[in-house]
Design an enzyme around this catalytic site. Sequence first.
Site, short mmCIF file in Angstrom:
data_model
loop_
_atom_site.label_atom_id
_atom_site.label_comp_id
_atom_site.label_asym_id
_atom_site.label_seq_id
_atom_site.Cartn_x
_atom_site.Cartn_y
_atom_site.Cartn_z
N ARG A 60 3.95 7.36 -0.33
CA ARG A 60 2.96 8.30 0.04
C ARG A 60 3.19 9.72 -0.47
O ARG A 60 1.95 10.07 -0.27
CB ARG A 60 3.80 8.20 2.15
CG ARG A 60 3.21 9.31 3.07
CD ARG A 60 3.69 8.97 3.98
NE ARG A 60 3.43 10.18 5.09
CZ ARG A 60 3.72 11.04 5.72
NH1 ARG A 60 4.82 11.04 6.00
NH2 ARG A 60 2.84 12.05 6.58
N HIS A 64 0.28 12.24 -0.53
CA HIS A 64 -0.45 13.29 0.05
C HIS A 64 -0.69 14.81 -0.58
O HIS A 64 -0.88 15.21 -1.38
CB HIS A 64 0.76 13.91 1.18
CG HIS A 64 0.65 13.20 1.99
ND1 HIS A 64 0.86 13.40 3.80
CD2 HIS A 64 0.29 11.55 2.44
CE1 HIS A 64 1.15 12.55 4.16
NE2 HIS A 64 0.28 11.67 4.02
N VAL A 68 -4.47 17.08 -1.93
CA VAL A 68 -4.63 18.13 -1.52
C VAL A 68 -4.33 18.99 -2.83
O VAL A 68 -3.31 19.38 -3.34
CB VAL A 68 -3.36 18.85 -0.22
CG1 VAL A 68 -3.37 21.09 0.10
CG2 VAL A 68 -3.41 18.27 1.16
N ASN A 89 1.86 16.29 7.48
CA ASN A 89 3.17 16.00 6.13
C ASN A 89 4.72 15.97 6.99
O ASN A 89 5.42 15.56 6.01
CB ASN A 89 3.48 17.15 5.34
CG ASN A 89 1.82 17.50 4.49
OD1 ASN A 89 1.23 16.21 4.13
ND2 ASN A 89 1.53 18.51 3.79
N HIS A 175 -1.78 1.03 3.11
CA HIS A 175 -0.21 1.03 4.15
C HIS A 175 0.25 -0.38 4.08
O HIS A 175 -0.31 -0.90 4.35
CB HIS A 175 0.24 1.15 5.14
CG HIS A 175 -0.36 2.94 6.51
ND1 HIS A 175 -0.60 2.54 7.13
CD2 HIS A 175 -1.04 3.67 5.10
CE1 HIS A 175 -1.60 3.61 7.77
NE2 HIS A 175 -1.65 4.33 6.22
#
Length: 312
Positions: A60, A64, A68, A89, A175
Amino acid sequence: MEAITSWLFFLVCLMVVFPAKGQLETGFYSSSCPKAEAIIRSTVQSHFDKDPTIAAGLLRLHFHDCFVQGCDGSILISGSSAERNALPNLGLRGFEVIDDAKTQLEALCPGVVSCADILALAARDAVDLSDGPSWSVPTGRRDGRASLSSQASNLPSPLDSVAVQRQKFAAKGAHSIGQTDCIFFRYRLFNFTATGNSDPTINPSFLPQLQALCPQNGDGSKRVALDKDSQSKFDVSFFKNVRDGNAVLESDQRLWGDAATHSIVEKYAGNIRGVFGLRFDFEFRKAMIKMSSIEVKTGSQGEIRKICSKFN
Protein backbone atom coordinates in the site's frame (compact mmCIF):
# COMPACT_ATOMS: atom_id res chain seq x y z
CA MET A 1 -6.69 1.98 5.98
CA GLU A 2 -4.33 -0.74 4.74
CA ALA A 3 -6.34 -1.81 1.70
CA ILE A 4 -5.03 -3.60 -1.39
CA THR A 5 -8.19 -5.21 -2.79
CA SER A 6 -10.28 -3.10 -5.18
CA TRP A 7 -7.20 -0.99 -5.93
CA LEU A 8 -5.38 -4.11 -7.07
CA PHE A 9 -8.43 -5.00 -9.13
CA PHE A 10 -8.45 -1.68 -10.97
CA LEU A 11 -4.68 -1.76 -11.26
CA VAL A 12 -5.00 -4.90 -13.36
CA CYS A 13 -8.09 -3.81 -15.30
CA LEU A 14 -6.84 -0.33 -16.16
CA MET A 15 -3.10 -0.91 -16.48
CA VAL A 16 -3.18 -0.02 -20.17
CA VAL A 17 -3.87 3.64 -19.39
CA PHE A 18 -1.07 4.23 -16.90
CA PRO A 19 1.25 6.96 -18.22
CA ALA A 20 4.52 5.18 -17.49
CA LYS A 21 7.47 7.48 -18.07
CA GLY A 22 11.18 7.58 -17.52
CA GLN A 23 14.05 5.25 -18.33
CA LEU A 24 14.34 2.38 -15.87
CA GLU A 25 16.32 -0.82 -16.29
CA THR A 26 16.48 -4.18 -14.58
CA GLY A 27 19.72 -4.60 -12.65
CA PHE A 28 20.43 -0.87 -12.49
CA TYR A 29 22.60 -1.38 -9.38
CA SER A 30 24.45 -4.48 -10.60
CA SER A 31 27.74 -2.56 -10.74
CA SER A 32 27.24 0.39 -8.40
CA CYS A 33 25.75 -1.61 -5.51
CA PRO A 34 25.48 -5.30 -6.47
CA LYS A 35 24.11 -6.42 -3.10
CA ALA A 36 21.31 -3.83 -3.04
CA GLU A 37 18.40 -6.08 -3.93
CA ALA A 38 19.60 -8.87 -1.63
CA ILE A 39 19.87 -6.44 1.30
CA ILE A 40 16.37 -5.10 0.67
CA ARG A 41 15.00 -8.62 0.41
CA SER A 42 16.61 -9.76 3.66
CA THR A 43 15.36 -6.64 5.43
CA VAL A 44 11.77 -7.21 4.28
CA GLN A 45 12.08 -10.88 5.23
CA SER A 46 13.25 -9.96 8.74
CA HIS A 47 10.31 -7.63 9.36
CA PHE A 48 7.85 -10.00 7.69
CA ASP A 49 8.94 -12.87 9.96
CA LYS A 50 8.02 -10.73 12.98
CA ASP A 51 4.77 -9.38 11.50
CA PRO A 52 3.36 -10.85 8.26
CA THR A 53 0.82 -8.01 8.01
CA ILE A 54 3.68 -5.66 7.14
CA ALA A 55 3.53 -7.06 3.60
CA ALA A 56 0.22 -5.35 2.90
CA GLY A 57 1.58 -2.18 4.49
CA LEU A 58 4.55 -2.08 2.11
CA LEU A 59 2.42 -2.74 -0.96
CA ARG A 60 0.00 0.00 0.00
CA LEU A 61 2.88 2.37 0.80
CA HIS A 62 4.27 1.88 -2.69
CA PHE A 63 0.85 2.38 -4.26
CA HIS A 64 0.26 5.64 -2.39
CA ASP A 65 3.71 6.85 -3.37
CA CYS A 66 3.11 6.26 -7.07
CA PHE A 67 -0.38 7.74 -7.07
CA VAL A 68 0.85 11.21 -6.01
CA GLN A 69 3.64 12.82 -8.08
CA GLY A 70 4.70 9.43 -9.39
CA CYS A 71 6.95 6.78 -7.81
CA ASP A 72 9.50 9.14 -6.27
CA GLY A 73 9.55 8.32 -2.55
CA SER A 74 7.62 11.49 -1.68
CA ILE A 75 5.36 9.48 0.66
CA LEU A 76 8.39 8.75 2.87
CA ILE A 77 9.08 12.39 3.79
CA SER A 78 8.11 13.35 7.33
CA GLY A 79 6.73 16.75 8.36
CA SER A 80 3.41 18.34 9.26
CA SER A 81 2.62 19.38 5.68
CA ALA A 82 4.14 16.30 4.03
CA GLU A 83 2.24 13.83 1.88
CA ARG A 84 2.17 11.10 4.51
CA ASN A 85 0.07 13.31 6.82
CA ALA A 86 -2.80 13.71 4.35
CA LEU A 87 -6.05 12.13 5.52
CA PRO A 88 -6.00 9.27 2.95
CA ASN A 89 -2.49 8.35 4.12
CA LEU A 90 -3.16 8.13 7.83
CA GLY A 91 -2.46 4.61 8.97
CA LEU A 92 0.21 3.90 6.35
CA ARG A 93 2.77 1.40 7.60
CA GLY A 94 6.18 0.10 6.62
CA PHE A 95 8.28 3.24 6.94
CA GLU A 96 10.61 1.51 9.39
CA VAL A 97 11.32 -1.27 6.88
CA ILE A 98 12.42 1.25 4.25
CA ASP A 99 14.51 3.17 6.79
CA ASP A 100 16.16 -0.05 7.95
CA ALA A 101 17.13 -1.04 4.41
CA LYS A 102 18.32 2.48 3.61
CA THR A 103 20.61 2.57 6.66
CA GLN A 104 22.27 -0.67 5.57
CA LEU A 105 22.62 0.47 1.97
CA GLU A 106 24.11 3.83 2.93
CA ALA A 107 26.75 2.03 4.97
CA LEU A 108 27.65 -0.17 2.00
CA CYS A 109 26.97 2.09 -1.01
CA PRO A 110 26.53 5.69 0.18
CA GLY A 111 24.46 7.96 -2.06
CA VAL A 112 23.69 5.26 -4.64
CA VAL A 113 20.33 3.55 -4.03
CA SER A 114 17.24 5.77 -4.02
CA CYS A 115 14.46 5.50 -1.47
CA ALA A 116 11.95 5.24 -4.32
CA ASP A 117 13.72 2.12 -5.61
CA ILE A 118 13.94 0.63 -2.13
CA LEU A 119 10.17 1.00 -1.78
CA ALA A 120 9.46 -0.51 -5.22
CA LEU A 121 11.70 -3.50 -4.50
CA ALA A 122 10.31 -3.94 -0.99
CA ALA A 123 6.74 -4.03 -2.35
CA ARG A 124 7.73 -6.79 -4.77
CA ASP A 125 9.40 -8.79 -2.00
CA ALA A 126 6.37 -8.32 0.26
CA VAL A 127 4.05 -9.85 -2.34
CA ASP A 128 6.46 -12.71 -2.97
CA LEU A 129 6.74 -13.50 0.75
CA SER A 130 2.93 -13.59 0.93
CA ASP A 131 2.81 -16.47 -1.56
CA GLY A 132 2.14 -14.11 -4.42
CA PRO A 133 4.02 -13.72 -7.70
CA SER A 134 7.50 -12.26 -8.06
CA TRP A 135 8.88 -10.17 -10.91
CA SER A 136 11.99 -8.30 -12.00
CA VAL A 137 11.69 -4.68 -10.88
CA PRO A 138 13.18 -2.12 -13.26
CA THR A 139 15.20 0.35 -11.18
CA GLY A 140 16.93 3.68 -11.55
CA ARG A 141 14.28 5.91 -9.93
CA ARG A 142 15.46 9.06 -8.20
CA ASP A 143 13.86 10.64 -5.16
CA GLY A 144 11.56 13.64 -5.48
CA ARG A 145 12.21 16.98 -3.82
CA ALA A 146 8.59 17.78 -2.95
CA SER A 147 6.03 16.22 -0.63
CA LEU A 148 2.77 18.04 0.05
CA SER A 149 -0.31 16.68 1.81
CA SER A 150 -2.50 18.92 -0.36
CA GLN A 151 -1.58 16.86 -3.42
CA ALA A 152 -2.90 13.61 -1.94
CA SER A 153 -6.58 14.53 -2.14
CA ASN A 154 -7.23 12.45 -5.26
CA LEU A 155 -6.30 9.10 -3.74
CA PRO A 156 -9.10 6.49 -4.03
CA SER A 157 -11.53 6.42 -1.11
CA PRO A 158 -13.55 3.49 0.31
CA LEU A 159 -16.63 5.65 -0.29
CA ASP A 160 -15.98 6.08 -4.02
CA SER A 161 -18.42 4.70 -6.56
CA VAL A 162 -17.04 2.29 -9.16
CA ALA A 163 -17.21 5.05 -11.77
CA VAL A 164 -15.18 7.42 -9.59
CA GLN A 165 -12.62 4.71 -8.84
CA ARG A 166 -12.23 3.99 -12.55
CA GLN A 167 -11.82 7.69 -13.27
CA LYS A 168 -9.13 8.10 -10.62
CA PHE A 169 -7.17 5.11 -11.84
CA ALA A 170 -7.49 6.14 -15.48
CA ALA A 171 -6.27 9.62 -14.60
CA LYS A 172 -3.18 8.14 -12.96
CA GLY A 173 -2.76 5.18 -14.34
CA ALA A 174 -4.76 -3.05 -5.26
CA HIS A 175 -6.41 -5.46 -2.04
CA SER A 176 -5.63 -9.14 -1.99
CA ILE A 177 -4.02 -8.78 1.41
CA GLY A 178 -4.29 -6.17 4.13
CA GLN A 179 -6.29 -4.59 6.91
CA THR A 180 -8.45 -1.55 7.45
CA ASP A 181 -9.67 0.47 10.43
CA CYS A 182 -13.20 0.15 11.78
CA ILE A 183 -13.80 3.83 11.16
CA PHE A 184 -13.69 3.25 7.40
CA PHE A 185 -16.57 0.77 7.22
CA ARG A 186 -18.48 0.82 10.53
CA TYR A 187 -21.16 3.05 8.98
CA ARG A 188 -22.19 0.02 6.89
CA LEU A 189 -22.95 -2.07 9.97
CA PHE A 190 -25.42 -0.09 12.06
CA ASN A 191 -26.97 2.95 10.40
CA PHE A 192 -26.29 2.66 6.70
CA THR A 193 -29.66 4.02 5.59
CA ALA A 194 -30.04 6.50 8.48
CA THR A 195 -32.87 4.33 9.79
CA GLY A 196 -30.72 1.98 11.81
CA ASN A 197 -30.35 -0.68 9.14
CA SER A 198 -27.11 -2.22 7.91
CA ASP A 199 -25.88 -2.25 4.31
CA PRO A 200 -28.12 -4.80 2.54
CA THR A 201 -25.26 -5.95 0.31
CA ILE A 202 -23.44 -7.48 3.31
CA ASN A 203 -23.94 -11.24 3.61
CA PRO A 204 -26.31 -11.76 6.62
CA SER A 205 -24.00 -14.45 8.02
CA PHE A 206 -20.99 -12.13 7.78
CA LEU A 207 -22.67 -9.09 9.35
CA PRO A 208 -22.60 -10.35 12.98
CA GLN A 209 -18.88 -11.07 12.65
CA LEU A 210 -18.17 -7.52 11.53
CA GLN A 211 -20.41 -6.03 14.23
CA ALA A 212 -18.58 -8.06 16.88
CA LEU A 213 -15.23 -6.85 15.57
CA CYS A 214 -16.36 -3.23 15.31
CA PRO A 215 -19.07 -2.38 17.88
CA GLN A 216 -21.09 0.75 17.18
CA ASN A 217 -19.35 2.79 19.87
CA GLY A 218 -16.06 0.90 19.83
CA ASP A 219 -12.53 1.93 18.93
CA GLY A 220 -12.54 3.30 15.39
CA SER A 221 -8.82 2.62 15.00
CA LYS A 222 -9.15 -1.12 15.57
CA ARG A 223 -7.75 -3.00 12.57
CA VAL A 224 -9.72 -5.66 10.74
CA ALA A 225 -8.58 -8.04 8.00
CA LEU A 226 -9.96 -7.21 4.55
CA ASP A 227 -9.84 -10.84 3.48
CA LYS A 228 -11.60 -13.03 6.01
CA ASP A 229 -10.23 -16.25 4.52
CA SER A 230 -6.55 -15.53 3.84
CA GLN A 231 -5.63 -12.19 5.35
CA SER A 232 -1.84 -12.63 5.04
CA LYS A 233 -1.79 -14.58 1.77
CA PHE A 234 -1.78 -13.11 -1.72
CA ASP A 235 -4.50 -14.91 -3.69
CA VAL A 236 -7.82 -14.49 -5.52
CA SER A 237 -10.09 -15.08 -2.53
CA PHE A 238 -10.87 -11.34 -2.56
CA PHE A 239 -13.03 -11.88 -5.64
CA LYS A 240 -14.93 -14.71 -3.95
CA ASN A 241 -15.58 -12.46 -0.95
CA VAL A 242 -17.02 -9.77 -3.22
CA ARG A 243 -19.20 -12.31 -5.03
CA ASP A 244 -20.52 -13.72 -1.75
CA GLY A 245 -21.21 -10.37 -0.04
CA ASN A 246 -18.23 -10.68 2.28
CA ALA A 247 -16.31 -7.57 1.25
CA VAL A 248 -15.46 -5.31 4.18
CA LEU A 249 -15.30 -2.02 2.27
CA GLU A 250 -18.32 -0.64 0.45
CA SER A 251 -16.16 0.34 -2.54
CA ASP A 252 -15.08 -3.30 -2.88
CA GLN A 253 -18.60 -4.69 -2.65
CA ARG A 254 -19.77 -2.29 -5.35
CA LEU A 255 -17.60 -4.14 -7.85
CA TRP A 256 -20.12 -6.99 -7.85
CA GLY A 257 -23.14 -4.77 -8.43
CA ASP A 258 -21.62 -2.65 -11.19
CA ALA A 259 -22.15 -3.86 -14.76
CA ALA A 260 -18.67 -2.74 -15.81
CA THR A 261 -16.88 -4.90 -13.24
CA HIS A 262 -19.29 -7.73 -12.41
CA SER A 263 -18.05 -10.12 -15.10
CA ILE A 264 -14.41 -9.65 -14.12
CA VAL A 265 -15.12 -10.41 -10.48
CA GLU A 266 -17.15 -13.43 -11.56
CA LYS A 267 -14.26 -14.68 -13.67
CA TYR A 268 -11.69 -14.60 -10.88
CA ALA A 269 -14.16 -15.84 -8.28
CA GLY A 270 -14.47 -19.14 -10.16
CA ASN A 271 -13.50 -22.43 -8.59
CA ILE A 272 -10.70 -23.21 -11.07
CA ARG A 273 -7.90 -21.71 -8.98
CA GLY A 274 -5.13 -23.13 -11.19
CA VAL A 275 -6.34 -21.33 -14.32
CA PHE A 276 -7.59 -18.03 -12.97
CA GLY A 277 -4.99 -17.83 -10.22
CA LEU A 278 -2.11 -18.17 -12.67
CA ARG A 279 -3.73 -15.69 -15.04
CA PHE A 280 -4.24 -13.19 -12.25
CA ASP A 281 -0.62 -13.54 -11.12
CA PHE A 282 0.51 -12.92 -14.70
CA GLU A 283 -1.63 -9.82 -15.10
CA PHE A 284 -0.65 -8.54 -11.68
CA ARG A 285 3.07 -8.74 -12.51
CA LYS A 286 2.59 -6.67 -15.64
CA ALA A 287 0.41 -4.16 -13.82
CA MET A 288 2.91 -3.68 -10.99
CA ILE A 289 5.81 -3.11 -13.38
CA LYS A 290 3.77 -0.51 -15.22
CA MET A 291 2.43 1.18 -12.10
CA SER A 292 5.88 1.42 -10.52
CA SER A 293 7.06 3.32 -13.59
CA ILE A 294 4.47 6.09 -13.30
CA GLU A 295 6.05 9.55 -13.67
CA VAL A 296 9.40 8.37 -12.33
CA LYS A 297 12.35 10.71 -12.02
CA THR A 298 15.58 9.50 -13.63
CA GLY A 299 18.95 10.80 -14.76
CA SER A 300 19.64 14.21 -13.26
CA GLN A 301 16.09 14.71 -11.96
CA GLY A 302 15.47 14.70 -8.22
CA GLU A 303 18.11 13.39 -5.83
CA ILE A 304 19.33 10.31 -3.98
CA ARG A 305 18.36 10.94 -0.37
CA LYS A 306 20.73 10.03 2.43
CA ILE A 307 17.77 9.59 4.79
CA CYS A 308 14.45 8.59 3.29
CA SER A 309 12.35 10.79 5.56
CA LYS A 310 14.34 13.96 4.80
CA PHE A 311 15.32 15.89 1.71
CA ASN A 312 19.06 16.34 1.27
